[in-house]
Design a protein around this motif. Structure first.
Motif, short mmCIF file in Angstrom:
data_model
loop_
_atom_site.label_atom_id
_atom_site.label_comp_id
_atom_site.label_asym_id
_atom_site.label_seq_id
_atom_site.Cartn_x
_atom_site.Cartn_y
_atom_site.Cartn_z
N THR A 1 0.83 -1.21 0.00
CA THR A 1 0.00 0.00 0.00
C THR A 1 0.86 1.26 0.00
O THR A 1 0.59 2.22 -0.73
CB THR A 1 -0.93 0.00 1.22
N ALA A 2 1.90 1.24 0.82
CA ALA A 2 2.79 2.41 0.87
C ALA A 2 3.47 2.64 -0.46
O ALA A 2 3.65 3.79 -0.89
CB ALA A 2 3.83 2.21 1.98
N ALA A 3 3.84 1.56 -1.16
CA ALA A 3 4.51 1.71 -2.45
C ALA A 3 3.55 2.17 -3.53
O ALA A 3 3.90 3.02 -4.36
CB ALA A 3 5.16 0.38 -2.86
N VAL A 4 2.33 1.65 -3.54
CA VAL A 4 1.36 2.01 -4.58
C VAL A 4 0.88 3.44 -4.39
O VAL A 4 0.81 4.23 -5.35
CB VAL A 4 0.18 1.03 -4.56
N ILE A 5 0.53 3.80 -3.18
CA ILE A 5 -0.03 5.14 -2.90
C ILE A 5 1.06 6.18 -2.77
O ILE A 5 0.85 7.36 -3.05
CB ILE A 5 -0.90 5.10 -1.64
N GLY A 6 2.26 5.75 -2.35
CA GLY A 6 3.32 6.71 -2.06
C GLY A 6 3.11 7.37 -0.72
O GLY A 6 3.18 8.60 -0.59
N LEU A 7 2.86 6.57 0.32
CA LEU A 7 2.59 7.10 1.65
C LEU A 7 3.83 7.76 2.23
O LEU A 7 4.95 7.26 2.07
CB LEU A 7 2.11 5.98 2.58
N SER A 8 3.62 8.85 2.92
CA SER A 8 4.72 9.52 3.60
C SER A 8 5.06 8.79 4.89
O SER A 8 4.33 7.91 5.35
CB SER A 8 4.33 10.97 3.91
#
Length: 428
Positions: free
Chosen positions: A111-118
């Motif tokens: 999820t962090a990689a797909v969305i680009g989470l900070s």
């Protein structure tokens, strides 16, 4: 560690399966654009909501304590110091818990990689996953005392997350609050290697083994009927006319323990709608509605596996299917209205309400699978008869075919297609 290496790194088909699984899981990080195209790019808030609800679903699956089982033969012939039943149950519980932790951690990473989470979002999500994991570990290490309280806790966390939609600070505060109860439960759950739940008696172990055998055989032989939940005794119900409708209500009342699961799936539907914007609304709404209804349709499934019971009911097969479809459609409406009001859905998703009920009826009313057809096809699970695969897909096949037309047709035409699907479920 030695046991893991001996089982999975021995060079046989298990090692090959492990390498393939690691390769497939790693491939997701090299196909991020494709994942964004399939699921869409949601806001960080919505992406974390999906993670929080996934955590509730993961720990919900451990609450029945399906790891508490042991074969009667083992308890009879090897239960005199040859085995340590407490250590076996404790190890099984720890492996199930660790597997869910790793799965949720992988979901957070993807999820962090797909969305680009900070970084604040990732740290908050990781803290919440850790807190809920400790809470679930402490709860499932203890004997189940109040199933309703556990269900309310898991459902309440998921519903509160979707209702409030907190930011990183709110998620971190919630994680900190959950650590206190988690520590208390862990302290009261027994020693590290001998949790309280591992001291189950012979009756509980054999009962868990029987449930597990049903699930394993049902999955291996693709027999959906064996996976349907069993009824529990209910009182105060009459089977006077209309007998079919009353039978349907009794079947649902005997499986009312699955209503909280349906409520959690309702929360999941809202979350998936927010976090996966590229998925068709009709698919999300209809699929989760179908999953919520299938356990409640177990009463009709029991009738269909016993021709004698159907003859006792004194109704034709078509009448029985129609009566159960009517009652299940009412349950589907009760499930769908809060979900529809909670989020901004397209109006065509309401067409999936009777469709979900029709698919549930079709799933549980199929004939028992037969294994005499030698025509097979290669699948990831090995060579399987085509007839057996077709029987296993009975129900979802009707829904998938219908959903190919509903999103692209005008509402009146889509309603006509759904009506045709309902008619098929009643007549066949």
């Amino acid at each position: 560690m030695k046991t893991f290496a001996a089982r999975w790194l021995s060079g046989d088909e298990r090692t090959l399966g492990l390498l393939l699984a690691v390769g497939v899981l790693t491939m997701a990080f090299f196909r991020l654009d494709r994942l964004r195209q399939i699921f869409g790019v949601a806001s960080p808030e919505a992406a974390l909501l999906l993670l929080l609800v996934a955590a509730a679903l993961a720990w919900w699956s451990m609450l029945p304590r399906g790891f508490v089982w042991l074969e009667p033969a083992v308890l009879t012939w090897r239960d005199f110091g040859a085995i340590d039943r407490e250590r076996i149950v404790a190890g099984r519980q720890a492996r199930g818990w660790l597997g869910r932790v790793l799965a949720l951690g992988y979901l957070l990473a993807v999820t962090a990689a797909v969305i680009g989470l900070s970084r604040p979002w990732v740290l908050a999500g990781g803290a919440f996953l850790l807190a809920t994991a400790l809470l679930a570990l402490g709860a499932t290490r203890r004997v189940r005392r109040d199933a309703r309280l556990e269900a309310l806790a898991a459902l309440g966390l998921a519903a509160a997350a979707v209702a409030v939609r907190p930011g990183p600070l709110g998620i971190a505060v919630a994680a900190a609050v959950l650590v206190g109860p988690a520590v208390v439960l862990l302290a009261r759950s027994g020693s590290v290697t001998r949790p309280e739940v591992s001291r189950a008696g012979r009756d509980d172990l054999v009962r868990g083994w029987r449930d597990r055998v049903l699930r394993v055989v049902g999955v291996q032989f693709l027999d959906v009927g064996m996976l349907l939940p069993a009824a529990r005794p209910v009182r105060g119900w009459s089977l006077r006319r209309p007998t079919g409708v009353r039978l349907a209500w009794v079947g649902i009342a005997a499986r009312a323990r699955h209503v909280p699961t349906a409520a959690l799936l309702a929360v999941t539907a809202v979350t998936a709608h927010l976090a996966l914007p590229a998925l068709p609304d009709e698919l999300v709404f209809g699929l989760l509605g179908y999953l919520a209804l299938v356990p409640l349709a177990g009463g009709l499934g029991e009738l269909w596996r016993s021709p004698g019971r159907r003859r006792w009911a004194g109704l034709s097969d078509t009448a029985l299917r129609a009566a159960h479809l009517l009652v299940l459609t009412g349950c589907a409406v009760a499930w769908a209205l809060p979900v529809y009001a909670w989020a901004d859905w397209d109006v065509t998703v309401l067409l999936t309400v009777p469709l979900a009920a029709a698919c549930a009826v079709r799933t549980v009313t199929g004939a028992a699978p037969t294994y005499d057809n030698t025509a097979s096809v290669d699948t990831p699970m090995g060579s399987m008869p085509v007839q057996l695969i077709a029987r296993s897909l009975r129900g979802p096949d009707l829904g998938l075919v219908t959903l190919l037309f509903v999103p692209v047709l005008p509402v009146p035409a889509g309603a006509a297609v759904v009506a045709a699907a309902v008619l098929v479920a009643v007549l066949r």
